[in-house]
Scaffold this motif. Structure first.
Motif, mmCIF file in Angstrom:
data_model
loop_
_atom_site.group_PDB
_atom_site.id
_atom_site.type_symbol
_atom_site.label_atom_id
_atom_site.label_comp_id
_atom_site.label_asym_id
_atom_site.label_seq_id
_atom_site.Cartn_x
_atom_site.Cartn_y
_atom_site.Cartn_z
ATOM 1 N N ARG A 79 -12.092 -2.042 8.588
ATOM 2 C CA ARG A 79 -12.740 -1.899 9.891
ATOM 3 C C ARG A 79 -12.575 -3.160 10.743
ATOM 4 N N VAL A 80 -11.355 -3.664 10.765
ATOM 5 C CA VAL A 80 -11.033 -4.790 11.639
ATOM 6 C C VAL A 80 -9.866 -4.372 12.521
ATOM 7 N N PRO A 81 -9.718 -4.966 13.717
ATOM 8 C CA PRO A 81 -8.585 -4.622 14.580
ATOM 9 C C PRO A 81 -7.250 -4.858 13.871
ATOM 10 N N TYR A 82 -6.268 -4.044 14.219
ATOM 11 C CA TYR A 82 -4.939 -4.090 13.575
ATOM 12 C C TYR A 82 -4.303 -5.469 13.704
ATOM 13 N N VAL A 83 -4.351 -6.036 14.903
ATOM 14 C CA VAL A 83 -3.727 -7.342 15.136
ATOM 15 C C VAL A 83 -4.441 -8.425 14.327
ATOM 16 N N VAL A 84 -5.762 -8.343 14.262
ATOM 17 C CA VAL A 84 -6.529 -9.324 13.486
ATOM 18 C C VAL A 84 -6.081 -9.305 12.032
ATOM 19 N N HIS A 85 -5.888 -8.117 11.481
ATOM 20 C CA HIS A 85 -5.451 -8.003 10.083
ATOM 21 C C HIS A 85 -4.059 -8.607 9.893
ATOM 22 N N LEU A 86 -3.139 -8.308 10.824
ATOM 23 C CA LEU A 86 -1.772 -8.842 10.708
ATOM 24 C C LEU A 86 -1.770 -10.368 10.697
ATOM 25 N N VAL A 87 -2.575 -10.966 11.558
ATOM 26 C CA VAL A 87 -2.602 -12.422 11.671
ATOM 27 C C VAL A 87 -3.350 -13.050 10.494
ATOM 28 N N GLU A 88 -4.499 -12.471 10.121
ATOM 29 C CA GLU A 88 -5.283 -13.034 9.018
ATOM 30 C C GLU A 88 -4.511 -13.010 7.702
ATOM 31 N N GLN A 89 -3.745 -11.932 7.482
ATOM 32 C CA GLN A 89 -2.976 -11.820 6.241
ATOM 33 C C GLN A 89 -1.600 -12.484 6.355
ATOM 34 N N LYS A 90 -1.359 -13.121 7.483
ATOM 35 C CA LYS A 90 -0.097 -13.835 7.742
ATOM 36 C C LYS A 90 1.119 -12.929 7.585
ATOM 37 N N ILE A 91 0.938 -11.662 7.970
ATOM 38 C CA ILE A 91 2.064 -10.718 7.930
ATOM 39 C C ILE A 91 2.985 -10.959 9.113
ATOM 40 N N LEU A 92 2.399 -11.384 10.238
ATOM 41 C CA LEU A 92 3.179 -11.629 11.451
ATOM 42 C C LEU A 92 2.423 -12.660 12.293
ATOM 43 N N GLY A 93 3.148 -13.470 13.039
ATOM 44 C CA GLY A 93 2.531 -14.497 13.865
ATOM 45 C C GLY A 93 1.933 -13.919 15.141
ATOM 46 N N SER A 94 0.848 -14.515 15.615
ATOM 47 C CA SER A 94 0.168 -13.999 16.807
ATOM 48 C C SER A 94 1.037 -14.120 18.055
ATOM 49 N N LYS A 95 1.921 -15.140 18.078
ATOM 50 C CA LYS A 95 2.786 -15.334 19.244
ATOM 51 C C LYS A 95 3.790 -14.185 19.368
ATOM 52 N N GLU A 96 4.360 -13.792 18.228
ATOM 53 C CA GLU A 96 5.345 -12.689 18.230
ATOM 54 C C GLU A 96 4.669 -11.375 18.625
ATOM 55 N N ILE A 97 3.463 -11.145 18.116
ATOM 56 C CA ILE A 97 2.758 -9.899 18.432
ATOM 57 C C ILE A 97 2.443 -9.835 19.921
ATOM 58 N N ALA A 98 1.967 -10.940 20.488
ATOM 59 C CA ALA A 98 1.608 -10.968 21.902
ATOM 60 C C ALA A 98 2.822 -10.710 22.783
ATOM 61 N N ALA A 99 3.954 -11.334 22.442
ATOM 62 C CA ALA A 99 5.176 -11.140 23.240
ATOM 63 C C ALA A 99 5.639 -9.691 23.184
ATOM 64 N N ALA A 100 5.602 -9.090 21.978
ATOM 65 C CA ALA A 100 6.035 -7.701 21.821
ATOM 66 C C ALA A 100 5.109 -6.759 22.593
ATOM 67 N N ALA A 101 3.807 -7.002 22.518
ATOM 68 C CA ALA A 101 2.848 -6.140 23.205
ATOM 69 C C ALA A 101 3.013 -6.224 24.713
ATOM 70 N N SER A 102 3.195 -7.422 25.217
ATOM 71 C CA SER A 102 3.360 -7.609 26.657
ATOM 72 C C SER A 102 4.608 -6.902 27.171
ATOM 73 N N GLN A 103 5.704 -7.043 26.433
ATOM 74 C CA GLN A 103 6.971 -6.437 26.859
ATOM 75 C C GLN A 103 6.912 -4.918 26.781
ATOM 76 N N GLU A 104 6.332 -4.394 25.703
ATOM 77 C CA GLU A 104 6.313 -2.950 25.493
ATOM 78 C C GLU A 104 5.424 -2.219 26.488
#
Length: 572
Positions: free
Chosen positions: A40-65
């Motif tokens: 029950r945590v936001p998807y992005v929070v889980h990705l960053v907390e578990q170090k699956i993906l960096g927050s910078k890469e996620i933000a860039a992808a989200a903005s572009q998409e």
């Protein structure tokens, strides 16, 4: 990755984009999505907390998409963000930080712009159009904590409003009280914070203030229009100081934390207006919870026309209170407006040639010209003892705060039978049940039938905001099932709450919903024969007396409130 890209039909939103950009495999994206839902945590929070993906890469992808602007939160002064516009629990739940308010638009910093549910919920609660701005998750998490901490710090240490210093706060005298000098309250921010909370509650029209300590948090809530809303979350380490401050103001024993205590505060707003607060403490697991009931004398001076009576109900009530003797009973749950209704009637009867005496636990509304007594169990001053004293002082009208036991009921009934008008309250669900409640207490049926003039059940329903309410379309079958009549459906127009700057979630103010039941000869016979509440209810229907539900539906039909609100306060 070609295979993954062809098999992402089960993914959507940001997860799908990250797979298409080859930042995650389909398996990684799916596993992360399932794990975030489970935790029950936001998807992005889980990705960053578990170090699956960096927050910078996620933000860039989200903005572009999604075509949402990308923003560097470090370049923004978080001390100026309008965090007070959105409740803290919404900010934390949806991981969205208010950045700027321009007109009716509110810009929110988010790490996942596909969280449309969160944006819509904030839009609903604020009444503003929400627009997302993408920021990095790591910066957003720190920014939210910093902004919320800054808001709390401001409320605690920068409350320098001139109106706070001008307020005169006094307390009721109490032999068991503790002087302010008995403790170290040199913490000026705490003193100002408490004053600020009291003033805000009055300005917002709140009826209660709740100070609630928990293991890791401390919150302050207001009850507005019958609903609780969180308004502040001070640091938990100052909970004891806040509690002590309120107890000192209320003349309570600050050294006693193991048993409940009662007190009173008076806030003088101007030469002509003072507000009383009835204060109660209760020990909990992590400290003392304090509830302050706001007692505004002006609430009893609204006029009988504004209580919410239907014309025939008002006529029945007025007829009853003009009788020289007998008993009028008002029933309903705590906070349903019984005291205001009784005092509205007493104000109509309050004349120089009439002797009115009341006993309450405690006196909530002070009225000049009425002899008011507060019950005091420590000294043995009970409802019954006060009633006995009243009857030796030549009363015309007596008001008893509540009939709780047989002794009080017997004295009240005898007073009603011997030339006095008695007004009181009981706790039952509707008017017919009140008569059987008296019988269950031990009052003989013939005494009930000969003394009770009228029984009135009531509830308080929130009024729709006239500025933003919108038509609500429901199928005919649903309306009939709710209790509307077939002949009314063609002209029936009902409304629903929307929410704007002038109201609280689509509602503003409250109105009474009543069941007014005069005791007729037929009802008296049923009582004398030992009839039950069902028989009395059937007789009241035959006599055309509207139930609470029917009275509520009339308010919906008139556009005063919503069907949803009536379903909340009247359940049959």
């Amino acid at each position: 990755m070609a295979t993954a890209k062809n098999n992402v039909v089960n993914l959507s939103g940001l997860a799908r984009r990250l797979v298409f950009d080859s930042l995650l495999t389909e398996e990684q994206a799916t596993e992360a999505l399932q794990a975030s839902l489970k935790k029950r945590v936001p998807y992005v929070v889980h990705l960053v907390e578990q170090k699956i993906l960096g927050s910078k890469e996620i933000a860039a992808a989200a903005s572009q998409e999604f075509g949402v602007p990308l923003f560097d939160l470090d370049a923004f002064d978080l001390a100026d963000v309008p965090v007070a516009l959105v409740e803290e629990k919404l900010i934390r739940a949806h991981h969205a930080l208010p950045l700027i308010k321009r007109g009716k638009r509110l810009f929110l910093a988010v790490s996942d712009p596909t969280n449309l549910r969160g944006l819509d919920e904030i839009k609903f609660h604020t009444g503003l159009t929400t627009e997302a701005v993408v920021v990095e998750e790591t910066k957003l998490a720190k920014g939210i904590e910093k902004a919320l901490e800054s808001a709390t710090s401001t409320s605690m240490s920068e409350l320098l409003d001139d109106d706070l210093d001008d307020l005169d706060i006094t307390v009721e005298e109490d032999d068991q009280g503790t002087d302010e000098e008995d403790m170290d309250i040199g913490d000026a921010p705490v003193v100002r914070f408490v004053k600020k909370v009291l003033l805000d509650a009055i300005n917002r029209g709140a009826s209660d203030i709740h100070f609630e300590p928990y293991e890791k948090t401390f919150r302050v809530r207001f009850r507005q229009d019958g609903m609780l809303h969180e308004i502040a979350s001070p640091p938990v380490n100052i909970a004891n100081r806040l509690t002590s401050r309120v107890k000192v103001m209320s003349r309570m024993n600050i050294a006693e934390r193991r048993v409940p205590q009662d007190g009173r505060i008076k806030m003088v707003l101007s030469r002509n207006r003072a507000i009383d607060f009835r204060v109660n403490t209760c020990p909990t697991l992590y400290g003392e919870k304090i509830v302050l009931r706001i007692l505004d004398p002006t609430s009893a001076q609204v006029g009988i026309e504004k209580l919410g009576f239907e014309p025939e109900q008002q006529e029945a009530f007025m007829t009853a209170i003009k009788k020289p003797y007998g008993m009028i009973l008002v029933t309903g749950p705590t906070g349903s407006g019984k005291t205001v209704t009784l005092y509205t009637g007493l104000n109509l009867l309050n004349q120089p040639d009439v002797n009115i005496s009341t006993v309450e636990d405690p006196v909530e509304i002070q009225v000049t010209g009425i002899n008011q007594v507060s019950m005091n169990l420590k000294t043995g001053l009970t409802f019954a003892e006060a009633l006995r004293a009243f009857l030796r002082q030549d009363p015309d009208i007596i008001m008893v705060g509540e009939i709780r036991d047989l002794e009080t009921a017997e004295i009240a009934v005898k007073a009603a039978q011997t030339g006095h008008l008695v007004l009181s309250t009981l706790h039952t669900n509707d008017a017919p049940q009140t008569l059987t409640r008296l019988a269950n207490m031990g009052i003989p049926p013939f005494n009930i039938a000969s003394s009770v003039l009228l029984i009135m059940a009531q509830r308080l329903a929130r009024c729709l905001c006239p500025n933003c309410k919108a038509p609500d379309k429901l199928p005919r079958e649903a309306l009939l099932e709710e209790g509307f009549q077939e002949q009314d459906l063609d002209t029936l127009e009902i409304y629903k709450p929307v929410g704007c700057d002038l109201c609280t979630r689509g509602y503003k103010g409250r109105v009474g919903i009543f069941q007014v039941m005069p005791i007729s000869e037929a009802m008296g016979r049923i009582i004398m024969e030992g009839g039950n509440s069902l028989q009395l209810a059937d007789q009241s229907v035959k006599e055309g007396i509207a139930t609470l539900r029917q009275s509520g539906l009339k308010k919906v039909q008139a556009g005063v409130t919503s069907l949803e609100e009536i379903n909340r306060v009247t359940k049959e």
